[in-house]
Design a protein around this motif. Structure first.
Motif, PDB file in Angstrom:
ATOM      1  N   THR A  95      14.748  -4.099 -13.027  1.00  0.00           N
ATOM      2  CA  THR A  95      14.955  -4.763 -14.707  1.00  0.00           C
ATOM      3  C   THR A  95      16.127  -5.618 -14.639  1.00  0.00           C
ATOM      4  OG1 THR A  95      16.419  -2.959 -15.032  1.00  0.00           O
ATOM      5  CG2 THR A  95      14.143  -2.258 -15.054  1.00  0.00           C
ATOM      6  N   ALA A  96      15.915  -6.493 -15.892  1.00  0.00           N
ATOM      7  CA  ALA A  96      16.973  -7.575 -16.341  1.00  0.00           C
ATOM      8  C   ALA A  96      18.292  -6.603 -16.306  1.00  0.00           C
ATOM      9  CB  ALA A  96      16.539  -7.818 -17.697  1.00  0.00           C
ATOM     10  N   GLN A  97      19.334  -7.352 -15.909  1.00  0.00           N
ATOM     11  CA  GLN A  97      20.526  -6.377 -15.721  1.00  0.00           C
ATOM     12  C   GLN A  97      21.696  -7.712 -15.990  1.00  0.00           C
ATOM     13  OE1 GLN A  97      21.254  -3.539 -15.228  1.00  0.00           O
ATOM     14  NE2 GLN A  97      19.403  -2.612 -14.649  1.00  0.00           N
ATOM     15  N   LEU A  98      21.397  -9.100 -16.255  1.00  0.00           N
ATOM     16  CA  LEU A  98      22.346  -9.761 -16.317  1.00  0.00           C
ATOM     17  C   LEU A  98      22.074 -10.837 -17.655  1.00  0.00           C
ATOM     18  CD1 LEU A  98      24.612 -11.236 -14.383  1.00  0.00           C
ATOM     19  CD2 LEU A  98      22.925 -12.803 -13.622  1.00  0.00           C
ATOM     20  N   SER A  99      23.084 -11.473 -18.391  1.00  0.00           N
ATOM     21  CA  SER A  99      23.187 -12.032 -19.514  1.00  0.00           C
ATOM     22  C   SER A  99      22.886 -13.434 -19.114  1.00  0.00           C
ATOM     23  CB  SER A  99      24.682 -12.048 -20.082  1.00  0.00           C
ATOM     24  OG  SER A  99      24.464 -13.010 -21.295  1.00  0.00           O
ATOM     25  N   VAL A 100      21.939 -13.992 -20.088  1.00  0.00           N
ATOM     26  CA  VAL A 100      21.511 -15.276 -20.071  1.00  0.00           C
ATOM     27  C   VAL A 100      22.740 -16.213 -20.207  1.00  0.00           C
ATOM     28  CG1 VAL A 100      19.126 -14.984 -20.399  1.00  0.00           C
ATOM     29  CG2 VAL A 100      20.723 -15.722 -22.101  1.00  0.00           C
ATOM     30  N   LEU A 101      23.896 -15.765 -20.782  1.00  0.00           N
ATOM     31  CA  LEU A 101      25.051 -16.466 -20.976  1.00  0.00           C
ATOM     32  C   LEU A 101      25.896 -16.588 -19.891  1.00  0.00           C
ATOM     33  CD1 LEU A 101      25.548 -15.414 -24.797  1.00  0.00           C
ATOM     34  CD2 LEU A 101      24.264 -17.715 -23.808  1.00  0.00           C
ATOM     35  N   ASP A 102      25.705 -15.831 -18.608  1.00  0.00           N
ATOM     36  CA  ASP A 102      26.662 -15.570 -17.580  1.00  0.00           C
ATOM     37  C   ASP A 102      26.659 -17.006 -16.789  1.00  0.00           C
ATOM     38  OD1 ASP A 102      27.709 -12.937 -15.553  1.00  0.00           O
ATOM     39  OD2 ASP A 102      27.476 -15.157 -14.959  1.00  0.00           O
TER      40      ASP A 102
END
Lengths: 291, 291
Positions: free
Chosen positions: B21-28
Motif C-alpha cells: 500500500t502507499a506509504q510515502l507522500s508525493v511531496l517527499d
C-alpha cells in the motif's frame, strides 16, 4: 495547502487525493531511482501559464527517458481538477502546478502520474524585487556532451535533481542565493532551476541573449515566451555560446523560471552586475503578459 | 513479497508497514528531487552481508549530501525487524535489503527513512553463471571532477539514478547486458550499479585491480571485501587509473556488487574478454565467504 490529483484511467477528470496522507509506494522508481520527469508551471489569475509549452516539454522529457506518459487531455483534465480543488480550499495569488510522471513500481509497466498545486514559495517572489547573488559552479560536463552521450539525459527534466539541490546548498553556504552552472570547458549553461538571460542596450537597440541549447541545457519555457514577446517588441535575439565574461559585461542579467519569473542577478562570484531599470521594467511587463 | 519497516523514533524496533500500500507522500523530496541516499545489501543464509560496510557508506553518503540520518542502532533494529518479517512471510534464498533515507517533505526538517527486504532478482543470479556483455559509455565527467566539484556528489550513493538507469536501457537496446562508464578523459570508472574488477595471472602471481577512487566512483563494498580476502590469500592488489585497454588485456574481468556478487564479463564493446576458470573459482569462494 496542496491539492493532489492522480492521473488514472478509471477517473477521466483525475483521481482527487489527499496530499497530506501517504499516496505513493516506497517501491516506486520515482523514489528508488529518481526515475521520472516533471514540470512546474505557474498558476495565477485563474490561468496555468504556458501550459502548452510545459506539456510539450514533458513529452520531450518522456521521449528522452523512454517513458510512456498519458495523453495531453488526461493531463489537462487532472490539472483542471487540481486547480479547482486548490481554489476551493482557499487558493493563493500565485501557485505552483507540478506535473510528475514516474516509471512506476519496479516490475510493472505502469507509470505513476500526478498533479499537485501548492502556494508559490515566498522567497522566489521576494527575490524578483531584491535580486540575487549568484555563484558560478562547474557542472562537470563539457559543452559537447549532449550530442555525444544521450544516456546522460541532457535536455530532459528528470526527478534526479540531487546535484541541482546540492549546488544550491553549496551556494547558500558561501552566502550566495543561487547558481549558474558552467561547463568544464568554460561555457555558461543554466541555473539548477532556471534559465540564464542577459541583455545589452546600445542606444535604441536592445538585445536579449540566452545560452545555446546545444550544450544540453533545458529549453526554458519562460525564456522562450520572453523571446517571442521581445521579438514582437523589436528586440534583437541571440543565442550563446556564452562565457562568464559575457555575464559580467551584460547591461542586465536574470535567472528566469516559470514560478520565480524574472529574477535580476546583482552579482556573479561577488562581482557586481549592471542593472538596467528600463530593460527590467520592459521585460517584466512581457513576463506579466505571458498567458 | 516485500517487507517494509520505517525508522520511527516512536518505534524503537522500527514501524512495520505494508509495502503493497502507499506509504510515502508525493511531496517527499526523495521523489520530487531524487534527494536522498540508499544502500542495497544481500540477505542470505540468515545474514545481512557486510552490514557494517553498508552502514559506513550510508554515513558517508549522508555527509556528502548534508543529510541527517538516524543512528546506526536504529538502522540495525529496523533491518532485524524487516528480515524477520520477510522470513515469516516465506523468505527467499537470496534477498535484497534496501536502506533508503530521503530529505523528507519539503519545508520539514525530518527525513524519511525505511528498510525494504525483497527477493533478489533472478536475472542477476543467472548472470553470475552466464557472464555478461558490456558496453563502454562516456559518463561525461573527467576523472578529476570529484576533487574539483563536491556539489556533484561524487562518491555519494544518491537516489538520483536516472542516468544510471538510462545507461542500462541504452546498453540493452544495443544488445548488451550492462555498462562500464568511462570518464571524458578515457579513464575507466564503474558500472551503473557495480564496481569494475580485473585480474592478471603470471605463473603463481595473481593480481587484482580496481579503478582508483580518486575518479569519484563509489567505493564498492564487495570489491573491498574481496580485496581483503584476496590479500589474505596472497594476491597482489592494485588500484587504477585504468584505461579501456587494461580491460581488454585482463586475464579476467568482473562487475561486482552486493546483490549480484561476482559477474564475469564476456565481452566489452563486442571484443571478447579472457575468462580464467581458476581465478573465477577462487574469487567466488572468497565472495561466498563474505560475512
Amino acid at each position: 495547502m496542496t491539492a493532489l490529483v492522480f492521473l488514472d484511467p478509471d477517473f477521466p477528470a483525475g483521481r482527487i487525493s489527499d496530499a497530506a496522507t501517504a499516496q505513493l509506494s516506497v517501491l516506486d522508481q520515482g523514489v528508488t531511482r529518481g526515475d521520472g520527469i516533471f514540470e512546474s508551471a505557474l498558476y495565477t489569475r485563474q490561468v496555468v501559464r504556458k501550459l502548452d509549452a510545459h506539456l510539450a516539454r514533458l513529452r520531450v522529457s518522456a521521449s528522452v527517458c523512454d517513458l510512456t506518459v498519458p495523453h495531453e487531455e488526461a493531463w489537462r483534465a487532472a490539472i483542471d481538477t487540481a486547480v479547482a480543488q486548490f481554489d476551493a480550499a482557499g487558493g493563493a495569488e500565485e501557485a505552483v502546478v507540478k506535473l510528475v510522471a514516474t516509471r512506476g513500481t519496479e516490475g510493472t509497466s505502469i507509470g505513476t502520474c500526478w498533479v499537485t498545486v501548492s502556494p508559490a514559495p515566498a522567497l522566489g517572489r521576494a527575490q524578483r524585487e531584491t535580486g540575487i547573488s549568484v555563484l558560478l559552479l562547474d557542472r562537470g560536463y563539457d559543452s559537447g556532451i549532449a550530442e555525444r552521450a544521450p544516456w546522460l539525459l541532457m535536455g530532459a527534466k528528470t526527478l534526479s535533481y540531487a546535484v541541482n539541490m546540492a549546488a544550491l546548498r553549496h551556494a547558500k553556504k558561501q552566502g550566495a542565493d543561487d547558481v549558474i552552472f558552467v561547463s568544464s570547458d568554460g561555457i555558461v549553461l543554466e541555473g539548477p532551476t532556471s534559465t540564464v538571460l542577459l541583455a545589452h542596450r546600445d542606444r535604441d537597440i536592445k538585445r536579449l541573449i540566452t545560452p545555446t541549447l546545444e550544450t544540453g541545457i533545458l529549453p526554458g519555457t519562460t525564456q522562450g515566451a520572453i523571446f517571442t514577446a521581445a521579438k514582437a517588441a523589436g528586440w534583437e535575439l541571440g543565442y550563446g555560446p556564452l562565457t562568464p565574461e559575457h555575464l559580467l559585461d551584460a547591461d542586465a542579467l536574470w535567472l528566469v523560471s516559470s514560478v520565480r519569473l524574472l529574477t535580476p542577478v546583482n552579482s556573479v562570484d561577488g562581482t557586481q552586475i549592471a542593472r538596467d531599470a528600463q530593460l527590467h521594467a520592459e521585460l517584466t511587463a512581457m513576463v506579466d503578459a505571458i498567458a
